[in-house]
Design an enzyme around this catalytic site. Structure first.
Site, PDB file in Angstrom:
ATOM      1  N   ASP A 203      41.671  27.069  28.443  1.00 12.54           N
ATOM      2  CA  ASP A 203      42.406  26.093  29.241  1.00 12.54           C
ATOM      3  C   ASP A 203      41.504  25.642  30.392  1.00 12.54           C
ATOM      4  O   ASP A 203      41.114  26.454  31.232  1.00 12.54           O
ATOM      5  CB  ASP A 203      43.682  26.767  29.781  1.00 12.54           C
ATOM      6  CG  ASP A 203      44.602  25.793  30.483  1.00 12.54           C
ATOM      7  OD1 ASP A 203      44.254  24.611  30.578  1.00 12.54           O
ATOM      8  OD2 ASP A 203      45.675  26.236  30.950  1.00 12.54           O
TER       9      ASP A 203
ATOM     10  N   ASP B 138      43.107  19.280  27.352  1.00 16.17           N
ATOM     11  CA  ASP B 138      42.306  20.290  28.055  1.00 16.17           C
ATOM     12  C   ASP B 138      42.602  21.719  27.597  1.00 16.17           C
ATOM     13  O   ASP B 138      42.316  22.670  28.311  1.00 16.17           O
ATOM     14  CB  ASP B 138      42.516  20.173  29.573  1.00 16.17           C
ATOM     15  CG  ASP B 138      43.972  20.338  29.968  1.00 16.17           C
ATOM     16  OD1 ASP B 138      44.820  20.397  29.074  1.00 16.17           O
ATOM     17  OD2 ASP B 138      44.260  20.410  31.174  1.00 16.17           O
ATOM     18  N   GLU B 139      43.165  21.856  26.421  1.00 20.54           N
ATOM     19  CA  GLU B 139      43.491  23.204  25.914  1.00 20.54           C
ATOM     20  C   GLU B 139      43.178  23.294  24.429  1.00 20.54           C
ATOM     21  O   GLU B 139      43.412  22.331  23.686  1.00 20.54           O
ATOM     22  CB  GLU B 139      44.994  23.463  26.043  1.00 20.54           C
ATOM     23  CG  GLU B 139      45.480  23.873  27.396  1.00 20.54           C
ATOM     24  CD  GLU B 139      46.986  24.065  27.347  1.00 20.54           C
ATOM     25  OE1 GLU B 139      47.434  25.147  26.966  1.00 20.54           O
ATOM     26  OE2 GLU B 139      47.706  23.108  27.674  1.00 20.54           O
TER      27      GLU B 139
END
Lengths: 405, 82
Positions: free
Chosen positions: A11, A106-107
């Site tokens: 993350d 973003d993960e």
């Protein structure tokens, strides 16, 4: 023999805000938010670590955030930067395995089962990835990593130490961690579900664990009941779906918040045309068509309205989608000014190559790929419906960021 | 704090083994030496590719863009630290 699963969840910490601080060192160490201009009608999209300390959260209004932190700095979003770095973030993960599941911009999840012997091996890989991010994305950019035997616990682990954390949940510390977390720390338990659980007297993981399974099933249904029960024990069989075998999208949507509220149906329709053009292009790019079209409005007081229609056939022609929306929205008697216009296309199916019966339709079907090709070469909306020429205020880029092409 | 500029500028660059490194640029008759490239990225507008560089020069931060179709450099934004 079944191999013990080794799952990583990565993350990027405060992604959009950190990227802005990477681009501009004078913003580092300061409370910043990615949002529209100070005093604008947009909401906070992301906040830096420093801003989070002031209690600033995503979706807050800029004026609320400024009240909490008078020294707050507002930075306008730059999707190009975020999309580029997100692609780099995923490219680095693909160097290790093809079992990479992009979870959001973003993960991502990584399945290292069979690639490393144990969690320590996974830890070494995680540290190497972190170093690569620093070298290739930027020294201010960091990510938090969770390592566990399944996706549920790996995601939970990545949230435990932020920023730049690395947490392993194994059989030794699992019980201890599950005992001290809140129910909403689990991915999948949001505010609404928390309220429903609370109404049943379940306000901790241990109480969820003790609650009889059949009662959970009665309350939430078979699938969700079992899922909640498993969660309380840290059990999750959900596989990491490789980007090579990703599921087809279930819907395509676009929305736009107007710079000022409006009563003018012409303005609403012009924005709708723009949204239909964008959503239609996305459907065609993915070789999909939609059967259910939902057109929604958010009013000045944040109440909602709109209309939906399920067609007897599948469509992906932007103008056809627009015509249906125009017909439905014109029937709505506006009682409040409109703040946001949205379009949601669902009930998707791969596009068929059926030849239309009518000559005009056949001509249109032949023309659309050429129009798309022109826009592919010269940029979005190079060729567009004349109706859109009237619309000067709309930004060229509407409705969120792409995670990947 | 960000100022939108959008003006064409002259940029001196070094072609390294696998990257292009802007060294300095001239804007409003003043030469700005680039101390650091903080972020480099690109995007596409149709077939056109555009490279962007977020750079630091003394007490300021700038965003430079190179349009590969017209071979022109632009100063897009300036940020002056207080």
């Amino acid at each position: 023999m079944q191999l013990k699963r080794i799952i990583l969840h990565l993350d990027m910490d405060s992604f959009f805000a950190t990227v802005e601080q990477q681009a501009n060192p004078f913003l580092r160490g300061k409370p910043i938010v990615v949002s529209g201009k100070e005093g604008s009608r947009s909401v906070i999209v992301a906040s830096s670590r420093e801003a989070k300390k002031w209690g600033i959260k995503t979706a807050m209004l800029p004026r609320e955030a400024k009240k909490l932190c008078p020294t707050l700095i507002f930075v306008e979003p730059d999707g190009v930067k975020y999309e580029y770095l997100s692609r780099k973030f995923i490219e680095i993960l693909k160097l290790y395995t093809d079992k990479v599941q992009v979870f959001s911009i973003d993960e991502a999840f990584l399945d290292l089962t069979g690639f490393v012997a144990d969690f320590n091996g996974a830890r070494e890989i995680a540290l190497e990835i972190k170093r690569k991010y620093k070298n290739e994305l930027g020294d201010w950019i960091s990510c938090s990593v969770g390592i566990a035997g399944n996706k549920l616990l790996a995601k939970l682990a990545s949230d435990l130490e932020k920023p730049d954390g690395l947490v392993i949940i194994d059989e030794k510390n699992k019980e201890q961690i599950l005992d001290k977390i809140k129910l909403t720390d689990f991915c999948g338990i949001g505010r609404q579900l928390e309220k429903r659980l609370d109404a049943l007297g379940i306000n901790s993981v241990s109480k969820l664990k003790d609650y009889p399974l059949h009662n959970l099933i009665n309350e939430f249904g078979n699938v969700a009941g079992h899922r909640l029960h498993d969660m309380s024990f840290g059990i999750d069989f959900d596989p990491v779906v490789s980007y090579l075998n990703e599921y087809e999208p279930k819907s395509v949507s676009r929305a736009y918040t107007l710079p000022r509220n409006t009563w003018e149906i012409e303005e609403i329709l012009a924005v709708l045309m723009h949204l239909c053009e964008k959503a239609g292009r996305e459907l065609r790019r993915k070789k999909l068509s939609a059967k259910t079209l939902i057109f929604y409005l958010r009013y000045a007081d944040f109440s909602h309205g709109g209309a939906r229609k399920t067609l007897p056939r599948y469509v992906n022609d932007s103008f056809e989608i627009y015509q249906i929306g125009e017909c439905l929205l014109k029937k709505i008697n506006l009682k409040k000014p409109v703040r946001l216009i949205g379009l949601w296309l669902t009930n998707l199916s791969p596009s068929s190559q059926q030849i239309p019966l009518w000559r005009e339709e056949r001509k249109k079907q032949k023309l659309i790929p050429f129009l798309d090709k022109i826009n592919d070469i010269y940029g979005e909306l190079t060729i567009k419906p004349a109706f859109l020429l009237k619309l000067k205020r709309l930004r060229k880029k509407v409705g969120g960021f792409k995670v990947k092409d | 704090m960000y100022e939108t500029i959008g003006q064409q500028v002259e940029v001196l660059v070094a072609f390294m083994r696998d990257r292009v490194l802007p060294l300095s640029f001239r804007w409003n008759n003043k030469k700005y030496s680039i101390n650091n490239v903080n972020l480099a990225y690109y995007d596409r507008e149709g077939r056109k590719k555009c490279y962007h560089y977020s750079v630091t020069s003394d007490g300021s931060c700038f965003k430079l863009s190179f349009d590969t179709e017209s071979n022109q450099w632009f100063l897009q934004e300036a940020f002056y630290a207080a």
